[in-house]
Write an enzyme that holds these catalytic residues in place. Structure first.
Site, PDB file in Angstrom:
ATOM      1  N   SER A   1       0.829   3.659   2.290  1.00 12.16           N
ATOM      2  CA  SER A   1       0.804   4.312   3.597  1.00 12.16           C
ATOM      3  C   SER A   1       2.161   4.815   4.069  1.00 12.16           C
ATOM      4  O   SER A   1       2.225   5.657   4.962  1.00 12.16           O
ATOM      5  CB  SER A   1       0.230   3.360   4.654  1.00 12.16           C
ATOM      6  OG  SER A   1       1.119   2.294   4.924  1.00 12.16           O
TER       7      SER A   1
ATOM      8  N   SER B   1       0.838  -1.202   0.000  1.00 13.28           N
ATOM      9  CA  SER B   1       0.000   0.000   0.000  1.00 13.28           C
ATOM     10  C   SER B   1       0.872   1.250   0.000  1.00 13.28           C
ATOM     11  O   SER B   1       2.103   1.182   0.099  1.00 13.28           O
ATOM     12  CB  SER B   1      -0.910   0.019   1.244  1.00 13.28           C
ATOM     13  OG  SER B   1      -0.152   0.322   2.403  1.00 13.28           O
TER      14      SER B   1
ATOM     15  N   SER C   1      -3.153   6.587   5.795  1.00 11.20           N
ATOM     16  CA  SER C   1      -2.555   5.570   6.646  1.00 11.20           C
ATOM     17  C   SER C   1      -3.491   5.247   7.807  1.00 11.20           C
ATOM     18  O   SER C   1      -3.799   6.123   8.623  1.00 11.20           O
ATOM     19  CB  SER C   1      -1.202   6.053   7.189  1.00 11.20           C
ATOM     20  OG  SER C   1      -0.663   5.111   8.096  1.00 11.20           O
TER      21      SER C   1
ATOM     22  N   LYS D   1       4.879   0.512   9.713  1.00  9.86           N
ATOM     23  CA  LYS D   1       4.674   1.914  10.080  1.00  9.86           C
ATOM     24  C   LYS D   1       5.960   2.432  10.735  1.00  9.86           C
ATOM     25  O   LYS D   1       6.922   1.701  10.934  1.00  9.86           O
ATOM     26  CB  LYS D   1       3.508   2.082  11.062  1.00  9.86           C
ATOM     27  CG  LYS D   1       2.167   1.515  10.605  1.00  9.86           C
ATOM     28  CD  LYS D   1       1.572   2.258   9.419  1.00  9.86           C
ATOM     29  CE  LYS D   1       0.249   1.630   8.983  1.00  9.86           C
ATOM     30  NZ  LYS D   1      -0.242   2.211   7.714  1.00  9.86           N
TER      31      LYS D   1
END
Length: 266
Positions: free
Chosen positions: A74, A72, A220, A129
Site C-alpha cells: 500500500s 503490504s 490502499s 500511511k
C-alpha cells in the site's frame, strides 16, 4: 504487536520486582542466617541478569524508536513489502506502553509525514500511511486527483514503474510525483483493481484527527474507505523515518535487498 508489548512490560516489571524484593529483604535474611550471596535462588539470579536488558529494550522501544515490518504494497513505491523500518516514538509526544496514552506533548504530525498507527476499525494491528489532511482541512478525492482545501494537487508523470526492485505486483503502474504542499513525493496509480466504490468523496478533518492515504493509490485501504474516515490523534504510534533492512520471507529465504539499507523515508 500489542501482545509483545504487553509481554515485554510484564517481564520487565516482574523481573525488576523480584530483584528489588530480594535485595531489600531476602538477601539480608540469607546473610543473617550465614548463607552466601551467591547462593541466591535461580529466579532471583535470572531476574538480576535479565532486568537491565529488558528495561533498556522497553525504554528504547517505547520512547525512542521501534522497528516494524511492511507487510503490504500500500505504500509503494516508497516502502516495499519486506522493508523493516524504524519509527520515531517521540516525534508526536511520549506515550505509555500498552495504553498508548500521551503523557508528554512534543509535536504533531505534519502534512506528508508517513505515520504508523492503529486504525479505529482494527485496533489490534499497526498500519502505515501518509498524512494528507490536517485538522480543519477539507480533503477531496475525485478522478485519481487529491483536492486540498478546494485546490487540486499538481502531478508530474515520471513514466511507467518498471518494477526494477523485483516487486512484480507493481509492474506497469504509472509513477507520478504528487505535489503535496511541503512534502512532494512519488505515488503509483492504476495497479490491480481499485477497491469497491473508488474512494471518491470530500471530507472535512475534525479537530484532533488526520486524513491518511497510501502512496499506492489503487491498492490502499485508507481513510477514503473507512466507515469513520479519520485517524484519531491518540491512535498514532510514531513517525516512520528509516529503512534499516529488506528481507523477503522467513529468514530471508526469498531474498535480501542490501540496497534498501539506510534509505530515508520521504
Amino acid at each position: 504487536m500489542t501482545w509483545f508489548e504487553t509481554l515485554l512490560v510484564v517481564a520487565t516489571l516482574g523481573s525488576g520486582a523480584v530483584w528489588l524484593l530480594d535485595a531489600l529483604f531476602f538477601a539480608k535474611r540469607r546473610k543473617a542466617k550465614g548463607g552466601l550471596l551467591d547462593e541466591e535462588p535461580v529466579l532471583v539470579d535470572y531476574s538480576r541478569a535479565f532486568f537491565p536488558v529488558l528495561a533498556v529494550v522497553l525504554v528504547l522501544r517505547s520512547f525512542i524508536a521501534e522497528p516494524y515490518k511492511i507487510p503490504s504494497s500500500s505504500m509503494m513505491p516508497n516502502l516495499l513489502i519486506g522493508d523493516f523500518i524504524l519509527v520515531n516514538k517521540f516525534s508526536y509526544g511520549l506515550r505509555l506502553p500498552i495504553t498508548n496514552q500521551k503523557f508528554v506533548a512534543i509535536g504533531e504530525p505534519a502534512r506528508g509525514d508517513v505515520v504508523v498507527f492503529k486504525p479505529p476499525h482494527d485496533p489490534e494491528n499497526n498500519w502505515i500511511k501518509r498524512v494528507i489532511g490536517l485538522p480543519g482541512d477539507k480533503v477531496g478525492f475525485h478522478g485519481d486527483t487529491v483536492y486540498l482545501n478546494g485546490q487540486p494537487l499538481k502531478y508530474e508523470t515520471l513514466g511507467e514503474y518498471d518494477g526494477a526492485d523485483g516487486r512484480a505486483e507493481a509492474f506497469g503502474a504509472t509513477l507520478l510525483r504528487e505535489d503535496l504542499p511541503g512534502r512532494p513525493h512519488t505515488i503509483l496509480e492504476s495497479v490491480g483493481v481499485p477497491p469497491p466504490g473508488g474512494g471518491e468523496g470530500d471530507w472535512v478533518v475534525p479537530p484532533g484527527h488526520y486524513f491518511v492515504m497510501g502512496d499506492n493509490r489503487d491498492n490502499s485501504l485508507d481513510g477514503r474507505f473507512w466507515d469513520y474516515h479519520f485517524l484519531p490523534e491518540q491512535n498514532l504510534r510514531g513517525k516512520a523515518f528509516l529503512v534499516w533492512l529488506n528481507c523477503q520471507g522467513w529468514f530471508c529465504k526469498n531474498g535480501f535487498d542490501a540496497s534498501r539499507i539506510g534509505n530515508g523515508i520521504e
